[in-house]
Design a protein around this motif. Structure first.
Motif, PDB file in Angstrom:
ATOM      1  N   MET A   1      73.192  31.714  30.178  1.00 36.26           N
ATOM      2  CA  MET A   1      73.967  31.771  31.422  1.00 36.26           C
ATOM      3  C   MET A   1      74.601  33.152  31.582  1.00 36.26           C
ATOM      4  N   SER A   2      74.480  33.723  32.776  1.00 34.06           N
ATOM      5  CA  SER A   2      75.132  35.002  33.031  1.00 34.06           C
ATOM      6  C   SER A   2      76.588  34.758  33.436  1.00 34.06           C
ATOM      7  N   THR A   3      77.411  35.778  33.257  1.00 37.19           N
ATOM      8  CA  THR A   3      78.782  35.723  33.753  1.00 37.19           C
ATOM      9  C   THR A   3      78.902  36.649  34.948  1.00 37.19           C
ATOM     10  N   LYS A   4      79.616  36.191  35.978  1.00 37.55           N
ATOM     11  CA  LYS A   4      79.721  36.943  37.223  1.00 37.55           C
ATOM     12  C   LYS A   4      81.134  37.493  37.375  1.00 37.55           C
ATOM     13  N   THR A   5      81.238  38.798  37.562  1.00 41.84           N
ATOM     14  CA  THR A   5      82.522  39.441  37.811  1.00 41.84           C
ATOM     15  C   THR A   5      82.328  40.496  38.902  1.00 41.84           C
ATOM     16  N   THR A   6      83.440  40.908  39.486  1.00 38.01           N
ATOM     17  CA  THR A   6      83.396  41.921  40.546  1.00 38.01           C
ATOM     18  C   THR A   6      84.372  43.038  40.208  1.00 38.01           C
ATOM     19  N   GLU A   7      83.951  44.272  40.438  1.00 40.46           N
ATOM     20  CA  GLU A   7      84.871  45.393  40.257  1.00 40.46           C
ATOM     21  C   GLU A   7      84.757  46.367  41.420  1.00 40.46           C
ATOM     22  N   THR A   8      85.884  46.985  41.735  1.00 39.00           N
ATOM     23  CA  THR A   8      85.939  48.004  42.783  1.00 39.00           C
ATOM     24  C   THR A   8      85.946  49.376  42.125  1.00 39.00           C
ATOM     25  N   VAL A   9      85.125  50.275  42.660  1.00 40.36           N
ATOM     26  CA  VAL A   9      84.995  51.610  42.070  1.00 40.36           C
ATOM     27  C   VAL A   9      85.315  52.658  43.134  1.00 40.36           C
ATOM     28  N   THR A  11      85.221  56.075  45.088  1.00 39.67           N
ATOM     29  CA  THR A  11      84.298  57.210  45.205  1.00 39.67           C
ATOM     30  C   THR A  11      84.863  58.171  46.251  1.00 39.67           C
ATOM     31  N   PRO A  12      84.334  59.396  46.327  1.00 37.75           N
ATOM     32  CA  PRO A  12      84.833  60.350  47.328  1.00 37.75           C
ATOM     33  C   PRO A  12      84.613  59.888  48.777  1.00 37.75           C
ATOM     34  N   VAL A  13      83.745  58.890  48.970  1.00 36.16           N
ATOM     35  CA  VAL A  13      83.451  58.435  50.339  1.00 36.16           C
ATOM     36  C   VAL A  13      83.949  57.008  50.573  1.00 36.16           C
ATOM     37  N   GLY A  14      84.908  56.576  49.745  1.00 37.72           N
ATOM     38  CA  GLY A  14      85.470  55.237  49.895  1.00 37.72           C
ATOM     39  C   GLY A  14      85.163  54.370  48.685  1.00 37.72           C
ATOM     40  N   ASP A  15      85.781  53.203  48.651  1.00 37.25           N
ATOM     41  CA  ASP A  15      85.584  52.297  47.524  1.00 37.25           C
ATOM     42  C   ASP A  15      84.222  51.618  47.591  1.00 37.25           C
ATOM     43  N   ALA A  16      83.512  51.641  46.462  1.00 33.50           N
ATOM     44  CA  ALA A  16      82.296  50.848  46.297  1.00 33.50           C
ATOM     45  C   ALA A  16      82.673  49.562  45.547  1.00 33.50           C
ATOM     46  N   ARG A  17      81.777  48.583  45.583  1.00 33.28           N
ATOM     47  CA  ARG A  17      82.044  47.330  44.887  1.00 33.28           C
ATOM     48  C   ARG A  17      80.797  46.938  44.096  1.00 33.28           C
ATOM     49  N   ILE A  18      81.011  46.527  42.859  1.00 38.69           N
ATOM     50  CA  ILE A  18      79.909  46.081  42.008  1.00 38.69           C
ATOM     51  C   ILE A  18      80.129  44.608  41.667  1.00 38.69           C
ATOM     52  N   THR A  19      79.138  43.790  41.966  1.00 36.92           N
ATOM     53  CA  THR A  19      79.147  42.397  41.529  1.00 36.92           C
ATOM     54  C   THR A  19      78.210  42.288  40.336  1.00 36.92           C
ATOM     55  N   TRP A  20      78.807  42.010  39.186  1.00 36.88           N
ATOM     56  CA  TRP A  20      78.050  41.954  37.932  1.00 36.88           C
ATOM     57  C   TRP A  20      77.531  40.552  37.659  1.00 36.88           C
ATOM     58  N   ALA A  60      73.679  44.615  38.203  1.00 36.19           N
ATOM     59  CA  ALA A  60      74.845  45.105  38.931  1.00 36.19           C
ATOM     60  C   ALA A  60      74.448  45.260  40.400  1.00 36.19           C
ATOM     61  N   LEU A  61      74.934  44.343  41.237  1.00 37.05           N
ATOM     62  CA  LEU A  61      74.659  44.430  42.673  1.00 37.05           C
ATOM     63  C   LEU A  61      75.699  45.361  43.291  1.00 37.05           C
ATOM     64  N   VAL A  62      75.236  46.480  43.813  1.00 39.96           N
ATOM     65  CA  VAL A  62      76.128  47.548  44.263  1.00 39.96           C
ATOM     66  C   VAL A  62      76.255  47.529  45.789  1.00 39.96           C
ATOM     67  N   GLU A  63      77.498  47.441  46.248  1.00 42.70           N
ATOM     68  CA  GLU A  63      77.786  47.567  47.679  1.00 42.70           C
ATOM     69  C   GLU A  63      78.324  48.967  47.944  1.00 42.70           C
ATOM     70  N   GLN A  64      77.607  49.703  48.773  1.00 45.45           N
ATOM     71  CA  GLN A  64      78.012  51.057  49.115  1.00 45.45           C
ATOM     72  C   GLN A  64      79.326  51.034  49.909  1.00 45.45           C
ATOM     73  N   PRO A  65      80.106  52.122  49.833  1.00 46.14           N
ATOM     74  CA  PRO A  65      81.418  52.141  50.494  1.00 46.14           C
ATOM     75  C   PRO A  65      81.403  51.770  51.973  1.00 46.14           C
ATOM     76  N   TRP A  66      80.367  52.131  52.682  1.00 42.71           N
ATOM     77  CA  TRP A  66      80.358  51.812  54.121  1.00 42.71           C
ATOM     78  C   TRP A  66      80.323  50.310  54.348  1.00 42.71           C
ATOM     79  N   ARG A  67      79.640  49.579  53.474  1.00 41.59           N
ATOM     80  CA  ARG A  67      79.605  48.112  53.582  1.00 41.59           C
ATOM     81  C   ARG A  67      80.946  47.507  53.187  1.00 41.59           C
ATOM     82  N   VAL A  68      81.540  48.037  52.118  1.00 44.31           N
ATOM     83  CA  VAL A  68      82.842  47.536  51.673  1.00 44.31           C
ATOM     84  C   VAL A  68      83.883  47.728  52.777  1.00 44.31           C
ATOM     85  N   ALA A  69      83.768  48.843  53.515  1.00 41.94           N
ATOM     86  CA  ALA A  69      84.714  49.143  54.597  1.00 41.94           C
ATOM     87  C   ALA A  69      84.451  48.337  55.865  1.00 41.94           C
TER      88      ALA A  69
END
Length: 215
Positions: A1-9, A11-20, A60-69
């Motif tokens: 079983m995988s474990t799912k977590t989310t972190e905000t990172v 960046t110079p162009v806004g916050d990105a988000r990673i769903t692990w 790691a599912l990466v959401e680019q800053p424009w999507r997070v915004a």
């Protein structure tokens, strides 16, 4: 079983988000981003996040800053690359080999930055070889210049580039066709295959390629 977590990172162009989606005892990471017209809810990205941890690969599912915004339109490629470079240390901190991935515009980002960031390989989902109806505006150079083992997974009726439109690929670059798939890997009811079968083909192709790509 995988474990799912989310972190905000940041960046110079806004916050990105990673769903692990972390695999127990992972031996590699697939960091994969979305396209210019959607997010990490894309069917292929969800399927990979569900399937690969069972093969020892954290996703790691990466959401680019424009999507997070909450913006509707993706910024210029240079801005996408800036965000991707800045979040890379967050996916690299586990010290595991990283496969850089993306669908559509995200695949272009992965190809453009793979060598520079030290990616072990690239997964290009629905690589947008050209704008629809404009085959003369080829982006093949980005794909061919990735410089690391690369897997292209392409829908058979993708208007951004059907499999037969791709140039001869160099050693180390493989292409898997998703029969009847469009740019989002949707298949028509007349195709005789359903979505679970299509997604199983994609996840099977990727899980089979990863050991070859990672050596």
């Amino acid at each position: 079983m995988s474990t799912k977590t989310t972190e905000t990172v940041p960046t110079p162009v806004g916050d990105a988000r990673i769903t692990w989606h972390r695999a127990p005892g992972a031996h590699a990471v697939l960091a994969v981003s979305h396209g210019a017209g959607g997010g990490i809810e894309a069917r292929d990205l969800r399927a990979l996040a569900a399937a690969l941890p069972g093969h020892g690969v954290s996703v790691a599912l990466v959401e680019q800053p424009w999507r997070v915004a909450g913006k509707k339109v993706a910024p210029a490629p240079k801005t996408l690359d800036t965000g991707w470079r800045a979040l890379w240390p967050a996916v690299a901190k586990a010290g595991l080999p990283i496969v850089a991935g993306g669908r559509s515009a995200g695949a272009r980002v992965a190809c453009r930055t793979a060598r520079e960031l030290g990616a072990a390989a690239v997964l290009a989902l629905s690589f947008p070889l050209h704008p629809p109806g404009k085959p003369e505006k080829s982006r093949a150079e980005e794909l061919l210049g990735a410089g690391v083992p690369t897997l292209v997974v392409q829908g058979g009726r993708d208007p951004f580039g059907r499999p037969e439109e791709f140039p001869e690929l160099p050693a180390g670059t493989e292409l898997v066709e998703v029969p009847h798939g469009d740019h989002g890997f949707a298949v028509p009811k007349s195709a005789g295959v359903d979505e679970p079968e299509t997604l199983a083909l994609i996840t099977g192709a990727v899980s089979g390629w990863l050991p070859r790509a990672l050596g």
